[in-house]
Design an enzyme around this catalytic site. Structure first.
Site, PDB file in Angstrom:
ATOM      1  N   ARG A  33      11.634  -3.877  -8.238  1.00  0.00           N
ATOM      2  CA  ARG A  33      11.299  -5.219  -8.819  1.00  0.00           C
ATOM      3  C   ARG A  33       9.874  -5.849  -8.772  1.00  0.00           C
ATOM      4  NH1 ARG A  33      16.345  -8.061  -5.748  1.00  0.00           N
ATOM      5  NH2 ARG A  33      18.078  -7.283  -7.133  1.00  0.00           N
ATOM      6  N   ARG A  37       9.887 -11.663 -11.262  1.00  0.00           N
ATOM      7  CA  ARG A  37       9.826 -13.168 -10.769  1.00  0.00           C
ATOM      8  C   ARG A  37       8.693 -13.494  -9.729  1.00  0.00           C
ATOM      9  NH1 ARG A  37      15.989 -13.150  -8.823  1.00  0.00           N
ATOM     10  NH2 ARG A  37      15.028 -11.285  -7.946  1.00  0.00           N
ATOM     11  N   ARG A  46       8.440 -14.414 -20.122  1.00  0.00           N
ATOM     12  CA  ARG A  46       9.654 -14.514 -20.107  1.00  0.00           C
ATOM     13  C   ARG A  46      10.131 -15.934 -20.725  1.00  0.00           C
ATOM     14  NH1 ARG A  46      13.981 -12.787 -16.989  1.00  0.00           N
ATOM     15  NH2 ARG A  46      14.914 -14.247 -18.359  1.00  0.00           N
ATOM     16  N   ASP A  82      17.807  -3.781 -16.860  1.00  0.00           N
ATOM     17  CA  ASP A  82      18.731  -4.053 -16.014  1.00  0.00           C
ATOM     18  C   ASP A  82      19.708  -3.194 -16.089  1.00  0.00           C
ATOM     19  OD1 ASP A  82      19.662  -6.778 -14.249  1.00  0.00           O
ATOM     20  OD2 ASP A  82      21.273  -5.734 -15.083  1.00  0.00           O
ATOM     21  N   TYR A 157      30.585  -4.121 -10.436  1.00  0.00           N
ATOM     22  CA  TYR A 157      30.341  -5.464 -11.475  1.00  0.00           C
ATOM     23  C   TYR A 157      31.512  -5.305 -12.301  1.00  0.00           C
ATOM     24  CZ  TYR A 157      25.817  -6.408  -9.682  1.00  0.00           C
ATOM     25  OH  TYR A 157      24.685  -6.759  -8.926  1.00  0.00           O
TER      26      TYR A 157
END
Length: 354
Positions: A33, A37, A46, A82, A157
């Site tokens: 990552r 963010r 983004r 992702d 998921y």
């Protein structure tokens, strides 16, 4: 094949050499990552663009992937995407909801549902091929890591319909209908392998398989119910000759088995020291990790002290010929100070110069 030429171009890089357990000029560093963010330039790029949409725009993927390489001088880039992208690409109704994660509209819980998981064709993810071509042209001798979600984590998921703390439905299906479970994981292994092949053939120099939630399993269940599917993925891409990395969270009891699944490099979270991880994994594998991401919120002196502990354990772990790639024990936390990451890269490089 473009993937072959890209691997040749990056073969002398510290990252690839460490993956192959060869001598390095310094310990290579990258962060899970690292593109995301924690970076203000990422948030600006983004702004107003949904996550899955951003993964399908080659220009944006290229910019976001390159941002941490420019800022932190890490030794490898990781492709911005992702783990649910290949599932979206084959037509599943899912989205990534801010603050929640992947959410699946119609969970997979029956044999009839399984029929929705069709083959992944290269044309389904043409934007990946385009973006990696753009990236390798910019990165030159800096390796690009491709990645995918492992069959168990993707299954969790799909079965739960989204993130889950206890994986109740997943385990209920695994124990209650082992034949359907096997077929589901085998299908996901084929989709995952196809997705990794696209990335390698486009120019990725290494790949990482993320099994984020597999730490929820006991070793016996992992060996019987999960390892065959992960091994199928690794075997499918073995012929390309690119390093294969395997990582999961809370997998201290599974490290040896994760190595057996076929990885060249085993990622270790922060709960197990690297010298102990080396004992569990056994010879013939490089290790990746494993500073606790939360340490980066401490003062610089404390970060450096904890980093020395990781490097000391790594030296013990690699004393008999192993390799080490410095990383965090999981992904960069969103509110991490980017300057702390930049300082960390510089500190590891300076501390390990040959």
């Amino acid at each position: 094949m473009q993937g072959v030429s890209a691997l040749q171009q990056t073969a002398a890089s510290p990252f690839i050499r460490a993956c192959r357990r060869e001598p390095v000029p310094h310990t290579p560093v990258w962060f899970m990552r690292q593109a995301g963010r924690s970076l203000p330039e990422y948030l600006k790029a983004r702004e107003g663009i949904p996550m899955l949409d951003s993964c399908m725009r080659p220009d944006l993927v290229t910019e976001i992937t390159l941002q941490p390489v420019r800022r932190h001088r890490v030794d490898a880039a990781i492709y911005f995407s992702d783990i649910v992208v290949p599932l979206k690409a084959i037509g599943l109704d899912l989205d990534i909801k801010p603050g929640v994660g992947p959410v699946v509209a119609d969970p997979i819980r029956s044999r009839e549902d399984l029929r929705r998981l069709r083959d992944l064709e290269p044309g389904d993810v043409s934007y990946v091929t385009e973006a990696i071509g753009m990236l390798t042209a910019e990165l030159g001798a800096t390796p690009l890591i491709g990645f995918a979600g492992a069959p168990f984590t993707l299954a969790s998921y799909l079965i739960e319909g989204g993130p889950s703390r206890n994986h109740e439905r997943t385990k209920a299906l695994m124990y209650g209908d082992p034949e359907l479970w096997h077929d589901l994981l085998d299908r996901l292994a084929e989709i995952t392998a196809a997705f990794l092949k696209v990335q390698i053939e486009a120019g990725a120099s290494a790949v990482q398989l993320f099994d984020s939630w597999v730490g929820a399993l006991a070793p016996t269940d992992y060996r019987r119910q999960v390892m065959p599917a992960s091994a199928k993925v690794f075997e499918a891409v073995a012929g390309y000759g690119v390093p294969r990395i395997h990582f999961g969270v809370g997998t201290g009891e599974l490290l040896g088995l994760m190595g057996e699944a076929g990885a060249d490099v085993v990622g270790v979270d922060w709960r197990v020291p690297l010298d102990e991880a080396a004992r569990r994994v056994g010879p013939g594998k490089a290790l990746q990790g494993n500073l606790d991401p939360a340490v980066l919120f401490a003062p610089t002196a404390a970060v450096e002290a904890k980093t020395r502990e990781v490097l000391y354990a790594a030296r013990a772990a690699t004393a008999t010929g192993g390799g080490h790639i410095f990383n965090l024990g999981h992904g960069v936390l969103p509110s991490t100070d980017p300057d702390a990451l930049t300082r960390l890269v510089d500190f590891v490089h300076r501390s390990t110069e040959a």
